[in-house]
Design an enzyme around this catalytic site. Structure first.
Site, PDB file in Angstrom:
ATOM      1  N   LYS A   1     -11.594  -4.886  -9.185  1.00 25.07           N
ATOM      2  CA  LYS A   1     -12.145  -3.607  -9.636  1.00 25.07           C
ATOM      3  C   LYS A   1     -11.065  -2.676 -10.147  1.00 25.07           C
ATOM      4  O   LYS A   1     -11.296  -1.858 -11.026  1.00 25.07           O
ATOM      5  CB  LYS A   1     -12.895  -2.929  -8.488  1.00 25.07           C
TER       6      LYS A   1
ATOM      7  N   LYS B   1       0.825  -1.213   0.000  1.00 24.78           N
ATOM      8  CA  LYS B   1       0.000   0.000   0.000  1.00 24.78           C
ATOM      9  C   LYS B   1       0.858   1.261   0.000  1.00 24.78           C
ATOM     10  O   LYS B   1       0.471   2.266  -0.593  1.00 24.78           O
ATOM     11  CB  LYS B   1      -0.980  -0.024   1.172  1.00 24.78           C
TER      12      LYS B   1
ATOM     13  N   LYS C   1      -6.611 -12.100 -11.826  1.00 22.67           N
ATOM     14  CA  LYS C   1      -7.731 -12.273 -10.898  1.00 22.67           C
ATOM     15  C   LYS C   1      -8.724 -11.122 -11.068  1.00 22.67           C
ATOM     16  O   LYS C   1      -8.308  -9.975 -11.262  1.00 22.67           O
ATOM     17  CB  LYS C   1      -7.157 -12.269  -9.472  1.00 22.67           C
TER      18      LYS C   1
END
Ligand code: TRP
Length: 335
Positions: A203, A113, A200
């Site tokens: 979004k 992140k 995979k």
């Protein structure tokens, strides 16, 4: 015999897609009788990455509704909103005192992140202490309900391991209290992107890669129709990833007779991909229709939803308060 407790949570960061549903949420729904289930919408975790405060309340409420729409049943399971159970954050502080800086620095999701933030740059290039201590809050989510099992995907294994370490360290220091939560693995289908079936479903890949759980029928059909397959191989040869993905969708929807028949056709080399796509689209549309109807119905009575959200969170709060009370006693805090 008392049932073992299962706990899992989801962040309210937008709509659930069919990959999330078949890969995780459907399993939460299916195990409701087998275990004592506690599920949560973790809005505090959603604050650890840049977000818009004007949308968070709505996203949290909508996620609560969406979980009910797919079959989480508040008469059998507890479904809480994390910020309505303040004991999670209190326990997070106590746990942060038995967690080392070093182990938090080794969390791969934290590092990923941070990279993501670096890439987006600009004023978003700010790494909060909240992002760093995210896994401690997650440990509090799990341990405050003394959960035995946590259904998680591969990406959450390290966080769960940290939760176990925190439990062990707490127990060593303050006396045996928390059970060590174990992962609950189930054989769930893994859906791939429709536009790039080697990746995979996610979004972040973009609109044409995923199907939302509440997507309108015509849009579902369009996305399945334009899904990447291949030019058609030799009879009985290995399926390409896009073809496998369509078969997976049909099977995940429970349309087993069609799945078997299409497999036979594939083996003989007579399968037409247009048929495969039509059946995949029909199966999805039929499976998702009741979810969409339930969602629309609940969205038309938000005051009822709000009441339910508070009632169900109050059940969680009563349990969490008892555990926090024990923890305060053990850790020497004034009560
Ligand atoms: N970190 C999890 C995720 O991103 C969400 C989460 C928060 C969670 N608290 C949890 C999952 C407790 C399981 C148990 O998917």
């Amino acid at each position: 015999m008392t049932k073992k407790r299962v706990l899992s949570c989801i962040q309210p960061t937008g709509e659930i897609h069919i990959g999330n549903y078949f890969g995780a949420v459907k399993n939460w729904v299916d195990i409701q009788d087998q275990y004592d289930c506690v599920y949560g919408v973790v809005d505090l975790h959603a604050m650890t990455m840049p977000y818009d405060a004007r949308n968070l309340q709505e996203n949290t409420t909508q996620m609560f509704i969406d979980l009910l729409a797919c079959g989480i049943d508040p008469s059998r399971s507890v479904l809480f909103v994390q910020s309505l159970v303040p004991q999670h954050t209190e326990l997070t502080w106590i746990f942060s005192c038995v967690t080392s800086y070093g182990e938090l620095s080794r969390m791969t999701q934290f590092k990923d992140k941070v990279d993501q933030l670096d890439e987006s740059g600009g004023k978003k290039n700010f790494v909060s202490a909240g992002l760093f201590t995210y896994p401690v809050l997650q440990a509090a989510d799990i341990l405050i309900y003394k959960a035995s099992f946590v259904p998680v995907g591969k990406d959450q294994e390290q966080h769960l391991e940290l939760s176990r370490n925190i439990a062990v360290r707490f127990n060593n220091q303050f006396g045996d209290y928390f059970p060590e939560p174990a992962p609950l693995y189930t054989d769930v289908p893994k859906l791939m992107s429709l536009a790039d079936p080697t990746k995979k479903m996610s979004k972040s890949l973009g609109e044409k890669h995923y199907i939302s759980l509440f997507e309108p029928e015509d849009s579902i059909r369009k996305k399945v129709k334009t899904a990447v397959t291949d030019v058609g191989g030799q009879p009985g040869g290995e399926m390409s990833p896009g073809v496998v993905n369509l078969f997976t969708i049909i099977r995940a929807c429970g349309n087993i007779p069609a799945w078997e028949e299409l497999n036979r056709q594939y083996a003989k080399g007579t399968l037409r991909y247009s048929d495969l796509k039509n059946i995949a689209a029909d199966s999805l549309v039929d499976t998702l229709r009741p979810f969409r109807e339930k969602r629309t119905e609940m969205n038309s009575d938000r005051s009822k939803v709000n009441r339910l959200m508070h009632e169900s969170s109050a059940v969680a709060r009563r349990y969490a308060a008892k555990v926090l009370d024990d923890v305060k006693e053990r850790t020497g805090l004034v009560k």
